[in-house]
Design a protein around this motif. Structure first.
Motif, mmCIF file in Angstrom:
data_model
loop_
_atom_site.group_PDB
_atom_site.id
_atom_site.type_symbol
_atom_site.label_atom_id
_atom_site.label_comp_id
_atom_site.label_asym_id
_atom_site.label_seq_id
_atom_site.Cartn_x
_atom_site.Cartn_y
_atom_site.Cartn_z
ATOM 1 N N SER A 1 0.819 -1.213 0.000
ATOM 2 C CA SER A 1 0.000 0.000 0.000
ATOM 3 C C SER A 1 0.852 1.262 0.000
ATOM 4 C CB SER A 1 -0.955 -0.002 1.196
ATOM 5 O OG SER A 1 -0.316 -0.427 2.371
ATOM 6 N N ALA A 2 2.136 1.136 0.338
ATOM 7 C CA ALA A 2 3.053 2.278 0.252
ATOM 8 C C ALA A 2 3.752 2.339 -1.101
ATOM 9 C CB ALA A 2 4.097 2.198 1.360
ATOM 10 N N LEU A 3 3.717 1.235 -1.858
ATOM 11 C CA LEU A 3 4.442 1.154 -3.129
ATOM 12 C C LEU A 3 3.546 1.275 -4.351
ATOM 13 C CD1 LEU A 3 6.789 -1.866 -2.304
ATOM 14 C CD2 LEU A 3 7.454 0.537 -2.404
ATOM 15 N N GLN B 1 2.826 -7.970 5.166
ATOM 16 C CA GLN B 1 1.462 -7.637 5.553
ATOM 17 C C GLN B 1 1.056 -6.249 5.057
ATOM 18 O OE1 GLN B 1 3.767 -8.848 7.619
ATOM 19 N NE2 GLN B 1 4.159 -7.502 9.345
ATOM 20 N N ARG B 2 -0.218 -6.100 4.752
ATOM 21 C CA ARG B 2 -0.749 -4.814 4.321
ATOM 22 C C ARG B 2 -0.755 -3.863 5.510
ATOM 23 N NH1 ARG B 2 -4.363 -4.392 -0.282
ATOM 24 N NH2 ARG B 2 -4.883 -2.389 0.652
ATOM 25 N N ALA B 3 0.036 -2.802 5.432
ATOM 26 C CA ALA B 3 0.152 -1.869 6.554
ATOM 27 C C ALA B 3 -1.176 -1.188 6.863
ATOM 28 C CB ALA B 3 1.223 -0.823 6.252
ATOM 29 N N ASP B 4 -1.982 -0.907 5.831
ATOM 30 C CA ASP B 4 -3.261 -0.247 6.084
ATOM 31 C C ASP B 4 -4.209 -1.157 6.861
ATOM 32 O OD1 ASP B 4 -3.209 -1.853 3.830
ATOM 33 O OD2 ASP B 4 -4.483 -0.559 2.616
ATOM 34 N N TYR B 5 -4.232 -2.459 6.526
ATOM 35 C CA TYR B 5 -5.066 -3.404 7.274
ATOM 36 C C TYR B 5 -4.556 -3.551 8.708
ATOM 37 C CZ TYR B 5 -6.776 -4.950 2.663
ATOM 38 O OH TYR B 5 -7.320 -5.008 1.412
ATOM 39 N N GLN B 6 -3.248 -3.590 8.841
ATOM 40 C CA GLN B 6 -2.614 -3.763 10.144
ATOM 41 C C GLN B 6 -2.966 -2.593 11.080
ATOM 42 O OE1 GLN B 6 1.621 -4.005 9.713
ATOM 43 N NE2 GLN B 6 1.918 -5.104 11.618
ATOM 44 N N ILE B 7 -2.858 -1.379 10.569
ATOM 45 C CA ILE B 7 -3.146 -0.201 11.385
ATOM 46 C C ILE B 7 -4.637 -0.103 11.700
ATOM 47 C CG2 ILE B 7 -3.128 2.322 11.401
ATOM 48 C CD1 ILE B 7 -0.417 0.961 11.946
ATOM 49 N N GLU B 8 -5.472 -0.489 10.762
ATOM 50 C CA GLU B 8 -6.911 -0.516 11.023
ATOM 51 C C GLU B 8 -7.215 -1.424 12.217
ATOM 52 O OE1 GLU B 8 -11.048 0.162 10.522
ATOM 53 O OE2 GLU B 8 -9.375 1.177 9.523
ATOM 54 N N TYR B 9 -6.533 -2.564 12.274
ATOM 55 C CA TYR B 9 -6.737 -3.500 13.385
ATOM 56 C C TYR B 9 -6.274 -2.870 14.701
ATOM 57 C CZ TYR B 9 -6.805 -7.911 15.945
ATOM 58 O OH TYR B 9 -7.077 -8.897 16.861
ATOM 59 N N LEU B 10 -5.133 -2.191 14.683
ATOM 60 C CA LEU B 10 -4.614 -1.545 15.891
ATOM 61 C C LEU B 10 -5.585 -0.476 16.401
ATOM 62 C CD1 LEU B 10 -0.948 -0.314 16.410
ATOM 63 C CD2 LEU B 10 -2.886 1.028 17.193
ATOM 64 N N GLY C 1 -0.481 8.228 7.706
ATOM 65 C CA GLY C 1 -1.672 8.412 6.884
ATOM 66 C C GLY C 1 -2.738 7.362 7.157
ATOM 67 N N TYR C 2 -2.317 6.103 7.289
ATOM 68 C CA TYR C 2 -3.278 5.031 7.570
ATOM 69 C C TYR C 2 -3.919 5.219 8.947
ATOM 70 C CZ TYR C 2 -0.634 2.813 3.799
ATOM 71 O OH TYR C 2 -0.010 2.549 2.615
ATOM 72 N N THR C 3 -3.119 5.692 9.904
ATOM 73 C CA THR C 3 -3.643 5.895 11.256
ATOM 74 C C THR C 3 -4.678 7.013 11.277
ATOM 75 O OG1 THR C 3 -1.508 5.185 12.172
ATOM 76 C CG2 THR C 3 -3.024 6.319 13.659
ATOM 77 N N ILE C 4 -4.396 8.091 10.572
ATOM 78 C CA ILE C 4 -5.352 9.204 10.508
ATOM 79 C C ILE C 4 -6.673 8.733 9.908
ATOM 80 C CG2 ILE C 4 -5.831 11.409 9.373
ATOM 81 C CD1 ILE C 4 -2.827 12.045 9.680
ATOM 82 N N LYS D 1 0.106 4.880 27.167
ATOM 83 C CA LYS D 1 0.403 3.553 26.630
ATOM 84 C C LYS D 1 1.079 3.692 25.264
ATOM 85 C CE LYS D 1 -3.379 1.192 29.022
ATOM 86 N NZ LYS D 1 -2.481 0.503 29.960
ATOM 87 N N LEU D 2 2.167 2.951 25.074
ATOM 88 C CA LEU D 2 2.929 3.014 23.828
ATOM 89 C C LEU D 2 2.510 1.894 22.882
ATOM 90 C CD1 LEU D 2 6.569 3.775 25.068
ATOM 91 C CD2 LEU D 2 5.008 5.339 23.872
ATOM 92 N N TYR D 3 2.316 2.254 21.611
ATOM 93 C CA TYR D 3 1.943 1.292 20.571
ATOM 94 C C TYR D 3 2.847 1.467 19.361
ATOM 95 C CZ TYR D 3 -2.473 0.296 22.994
ATOM 96 O OH TYR D 3 -3.418 -0.089 23.908
ATOM 97 N N THR D 4 3.083 0.373 18.641
ATOM 98 C CA THR D 4 3.842 0.442 17.397
ATOM 99 C C THR D 4 3.570 -0.824 16.585
ATOM 100 O OG1 THR D 4 6.032 0.906 16.453
ATOM 101 C CG2 THR D 4 5.956 -0.576 18.359
ATOM 102 N N THR D 5 4.415 -1.083 15.590
ATOM 103 C CA THR D 5 4.259 -2.284 14.768
ATOM 104 C C THR D 5 5.190 -3.381 15.282
ATOM 105 O OG1 THR D 5 5.906 -1.503 13.171
ATOM 106 C CG2 THR D 5 3.607 -0.913 12.760
#
Length: 371
Positions: free
Chosen positions: A133-135, A149-158, A185-188, A251-255
């Motif tokens: 999704s970044a490429l 993994q699709r970063a946009d799907y991953q962030i949506e789950y988070l 961008g995905y997080t926003i 609370k700290l979150y990341t990938t």
């Protein structure tokens, strides 16, 4: 569960019934698979794991299929974890080594300047540590694929996890890197659709070593959660050290990249309490096989690289030898992977399939959150 290590080969379901001639080791001219990987520099741990995993996949193919395993030659080039190094590696592998397909490059979403080289030459690329999704967000490059993994799907789950947890106010702090720009961008977008309030977005400078002023701003803002990510290990370590020194409490979150720090004894205490989103491994036996072969754990994108090599070997085994045929085969086939289970590539070249989980690093290691 069987205790003996078993070989896992990609099962391919062809979209056509036309018989094809497979490329085997009896053929006189093996196909060159180009591997532009970070074997030095800040991404070297990722690139080395990717190379090990791909060699493991090829070894298994040769042991299982003998002469029926496709005849291939691996051409490896060090990208040196830089944009220039990645461009140079692409040129060398395509123009001199005549690679029919590239698997890589490590962190390609951070070094995207190399991608047009393959596109102009009509050479398909399977990246194993960069989100599609970044490429290829618009899907206008038909020769780029990703087993990451699709970063946009991953962030949506988070973000949905934050909502379920009642964490309504979110702050982000990221280094200036294409990967983290995409994550922002995905997080926003995900926060907007899940009614999460973003209180502030902080950008840090490359090679920054002090984050005290940024952390003090975070403490003043008092968000429920902070999503963070930086360009290299040194920045991550400095941020986490100063976070603890200044007694910040959000609370700290990341990938999932943060899980690699727990394996390093010197950094383990810094990541206790950090939460991250990660894909659910479809086949845990890959970890055991990798450990048996290399005497160390398969970190980061090793499983994704193992899948990419098996997918490529399947294409060759089914007669997709030229670059154009390989690309077509990938678009119209399905594959069994150790990372996500059975997958196909979607319209932008990303994997369709797989599940995600939220983890928290505890004293005894990462544990899955119950929410």
């Amino acid at each position: 569960m069987k205790t003996a290590l078993r070989l896992i080969l990609v099962t391919v379901f062809l979209a056509t019934s036309i018989p094809v001639k497979a490329l085997t080791q009896k053929d006189s001219s093996p196909v060159t698979i180009g591997l532009p990987l970070a074997l030095s520099g800040m991404a070297a741990e990722w690139g080395s794991a990717e190379l090990n995993a791909m060699r493991l996949a090829l070894e298994e193919c040769r042991q299982k299929l003998n002469e029926k395993c496709p005849a291939v030659k691996l051409a490896v080039e060090d990208t040196k974890s830089t944009s220039i190094g990645t461009v140079t590696a692409f040129h060398k592998l395509i123009d001199i080594d005549k690679a029919q397909i590239l698997i890589g490059a490590t962190w390609l979403d951070s070094y995207q300047g190399a991608l047009p080289i393959a596109t102009r030459k009509g050479v398909p690329v399977i990246t194993t540590s960069a989100s599609i999704s970044a490429l290829n967000k618009k899907g206008d490059n038909p020769l780029i694929f990703s087993t990451y993994q699709r970063a946009d799907y991953q962030i949506e789950y988070l973000v949905k996890h934050l909502k379920r947890s009642g964490l309504k106010n979110l702050l982000m702090i990221f280094g200036e890197d294409p990967w983290w720009v995409a994550i922002e961008g995905y997080t926003i977008a995900a926060a907007r659709s899940n009614s999460i309030n973003i209180t502030k977005v902080i950008h840090t400078a490359p090679a920054q070593d002090s984050f005290r002023s940024e952390i003090l701003k975070i403490k003043q803002a008092r968000p429920d959660a902070v999503i963070f990510g930086f360009n290299n290990d040194a920045e991550t370590v400095n941020f986490l050290k100063q976070w603890k020194e200044l007694r910040a409490h959000s609370k700290l979150y990341t990938t999932e990249y943060i899980s690699g720090f727990y394996a390093k004894k010197d950094f383990r205490s810094l990541v206790i309490g950090v939460r991250y989103v990660a894909p659910v491994a479809a086949d845990p036996l890959f970890h055991k096989k990798y450990m048996a072969r290399y005497k160390k754990a398969p970190v980061f994108s090793a499983a994704n690289a193992y899948d990419a090599m098996n997918i490529t070997l399947s294409a060759l085994q089914n007669g997709a030898i030229e670059a154009k045929k390989i690309g077509k085969f990938l678009k119209h086939s399905s594959f069994n992977t150790v990372s996500f289970g059975k997958v196909t590539f979607d319209k932008i070249g990303g994997v369709l399939g797989g599940r995600y989980k939220m983890m928290e690093i505890k004293e005894g290691g990462p544990l899955k959150l119950d929410l």
